[in-house]
Design an enzyme around this catalytic site. Sequence first.
Site, PDB file in Angstrom:
ATOM      1  N   HIS A   1      -8.577  -0.842   5.495  1.00 43.68           N
ATOM      2  CA  HIS A   1      -8.972  -2.139   6.054  1.00 43.68           C
ATOM      3  C   HIS A   1      -9.474  -3.026   4.916  1.00 43.68           C
ATOM      4  O   HIS A   1     -10.278  -2.578   4.088  1.00 43.68           O
ATOM      5  CB  HIS A   1     -10.065  -1.941   7.111  1.00 43.68           C
ATOM      6  CG  HIS A   1     -10.462  -3.232   7.749  1.00 43.68           C
ATOM      7  ND1 HIS A   1      -9.693  -3.849   8.700  1.00 43.68           N
ATOM      8  CD2 HIS A   1     -11.515  -4.047   7.522  1.00 43.68           C
ATOM      9  CE1 HIS A   1     -10.259  -4.991   9.040  1.00 43.68           C
ATOM     10  NE2 HIS A   1     -11.371  -5.132   8.354  1.00 43.68           N
TER      11      HIS A   1
ATOM     12  N   ALA B   1      -8.820  -3.110  -5.132  1.00 42.85           N
ATOM     13  CA  ALA B   1      -9.434  -2.115  -4.244  1.00 42.85           C
ATOM     14  C   ALA B   1      -8.407  -1.305  -3.444  1.00 42.85           C
ATOM     15  O   ALA B   1      -8.320  -0.086  -3.607  1.00 42.85           O
ATOM     16  CB  ALA B   1     -10.434  -2.799  -3.302  1.00 42.85           C
ATOM     17  N   GLU B   2      -7.607  -1.958  -2.620  1.00 43.78           N
ATOM     18  CA  GLU B   2      -6.751  -1.206  -1.688  1.00 43.78           C
ATOM     19  C   GLU B   2      -5.804  -0.234  -2.391  1.00 43.78           C
ATOM     20  O   GLU B   2      -5.723   0.939  -2.026  1.00 43.78           O
ATOM     21  CB  GLU B   2      -5.925  -2.165  -0.830  1.00 43.78           C
ATOM     22  CG  GLU B   2      -6.765  -3.042   0.070  1.00 43.78           C
ATOM     23  CD  GLU B   2      -5.934  -3.897   1.001  1.00 43.78           C
ATOM     24  OE1 GLU B   2      -4.954  -3.409   1.560  1.00 43.78           O
ATOM     25  OE2 GLU B   2      -6.276  -5.082   1.168  1.00 43.78           O
TER      26      GLU B   2
ATOM     27  N   LEU C   1      -2.740   1.772  18.593  1.00 45.05           N
ATOM     28  CA  LEU C   1      -2.522   3.166  19.005  1.00 45.05           C
ATOM     29  C   LEU C   1      -3.625   3.532  19.994  1.00 45.05           C
ATOM     30  O   LEU C   1      -4.800   3.278  19.745  1.00 45.05           O
ATOM     31  CB  LEU C   1      -2.559   4.085  17.778  1.00 45.05           C
ATOM     32  CG  LEU C   1      -1.402   3.883  16.789  1.00 45.05           C
ATOM     33  CD1 LEU C   1      -1.657   4.621  15.484  1.00 45.05           C
ATOM     34  CD2 LEU C   1      -0.069   4.313  17.405  1.00 45.05           C
TER      35      LEU C   1
ATOM     36  N   ASN D   1       0.837  -1.216   0.000  1.00 46.68           N
ATOM     37  CA  ASN D   1       0.000   0.000   0.000  1.00 46.68           C
ATOM     38  C   ASN D   1       0.866   1.259   0.000  1.00 46.68           C
ATOM     39  O   ASN D   1       0.523   2.246  -0.646  1.00 46.68           O
ATOM     40  CB  ASN D   1      -0.968  -0.002   1.187  1.00 46.68           C
ATOM     41  CG  ASN D   1      -2.175  -0.871   0.912  1.00 46.68           C
ATOM     42  OD1 ASN D   1      -3.046  -0.504   0.120  1.00 46.68           O
ATOM     43  ND2 ASN D   1      -2.215  -2.044   1.530  1.00 46.68           N
TER      44      ASN D   1
ATOM     45  N   ASP E   1     -11.297   0.260  13.839  1.00 45.88           N
ATOM     46  CA  ASP E   1     -12.009   0.270  12.552  1.00 45.88           C
ATOM     47  C   ASP E   1     -13.364   0.978  12.633  1.00 45.88           C
ATOM     48  O   ASP E   1     -14.273   0.708  11.835  1.00 45.88           O
ATOM     49  CB  ASP E   1     -12.204  -1.162  11.993  1.00 45.88           C
ATOM     50  CG  ASP E   1     -10.878  -1.852  11.716  1.00 45.88           C
ATOM     51  OD1 ASP E   1      -9.937  -1.168  11.267  1.00 45.88           O
ATOM     52  OD2 ASP E   1     -10.777  -3.066  11.946  1.00 45.88           O
TER      53      ASP E   1
ATOM     54  N   ASN F   1      -6.857   4.926   7.774  1.00 43.86           N
ATOM     55  CA  ASN F   1      -6.474   3.516   7.780  1.00 43.86           C
ATOM     56  C   ASN F   1      -7.130   2.818   6.602  1.00 43.86           C
ATOM     57  O   ASN F   1      -8.222   3.190   6.189  1.00 43.86           O
ATOM     58  CB  ASN F   1      -6.938   2.857   9.084  1.00 43.86           C
ATOM     59  CG  ASN F   1      -6.534   1.396   9.168  1.00 43.86           C
ATOM     60  OD1 ASN F   1      -5.376   1.041   8.899  1.00 43.86           O
ATOM     61  ND2 ASN F   1      -7.471   0.524   9.524  1.00 43.86           N
TER      62      ASN F   1
ATOM     63  N   GLU G   1     -10.883   6.262  18.385  1.00 42.25           N
ATOM     64  CA  GLU G   1     -10.533   5.332  19.465  1.00 42.25           C
ATOM     65  C   GLU G   1     -11.174   3.949  19.301  1.00 42.25           C
ATOM     66  O   GLU G   1     -10.768   3.010  19.967  1.00 42.25           O
ATOM     67  CB  GLU G   1     -10.887   5.972  20.822  1.00 42.25           C
ATOM     68  CG  GLU G   1     -12.362   6.126  21.144  1.00 42.25           C
ATOM     69  CD  GLU G   1     -13.075   7.217  20.333  1.00 42.25           C
ATOM     70  OE1 GLU G   1     -12.411   7.920  19.530  1.00 42.25           O
ATOM     71  OE2 GLU G   1     -14.297   7.345  20.498  1.00 42.25           O
TER      72      GLU G   1
END
Length: 203
Positions: free
Chosen positions: A112, A182-183, A96, A16, A153, A110, A150
């Site tokens: 996913h 996709a990614e 995190l 990525n 995902d 992010n 927090e």
Amino acid sequence: MSAKRVAVLVSGGGTNLQALINAQRRGAIPSGKIELVVSNVEGAYALERAKKAGISARTILRRAYSSQAEFEGAIIRALEEAQIDIIVLAGFLAILSESFTSRYPRRILNIHPSLIPSFCGEGFYGLKVHEAALQKGVKVSGATVHFVNEIPDGGEILLQKAVAVRADDTPETLQKRIMRLAEWKLLPKAVEMVCAEMKERDS
Ligand code: GRF
């Protein structure tokens, strides 16, 4: 107005990250520039990709610090030194804390490898996501880029792309196809979108 400064946090192969580097090269991220790569894994191939692209790269290991707060403090210092505006988690497998994520609202992205809210949250990472999708027998999976908060995902969704599941898919074949279709397309697009919005707000 200059390009927004982007950091990419990685733990592994970095395909990525490579998609971002390639997009930057072909001018597809005009509002941002990758200035820093941080790995929490020694020798991650992503570091090699950063080096080859002439991007400054740092390794910050959890075990080098006595607490999560100190580990995150080291990442924050690296981000501040490089004057980073946007943080991209691209296969970054370290947790995190809320104290980190709340410091950068709508500034951490992010990727996913499923269509959130399916197959996401605690424990769903890497091949496990695709194993769960095949186990369930879904006919469509895909990828999601979202802001990080927090909740694992759980942040606002920015972009999603669906990918058909094949009857003979294994977790590995599904993972590869989702990455390719996709990614690697979504992540550069989302980074440009967020950088452009941020520039717009500044002006
Ligand atoms: C990707 O599947 C990504 O969705 C997930 O971790 C994997 C990272 O792969 N978060 P790479 O290091 O970018 O090749």
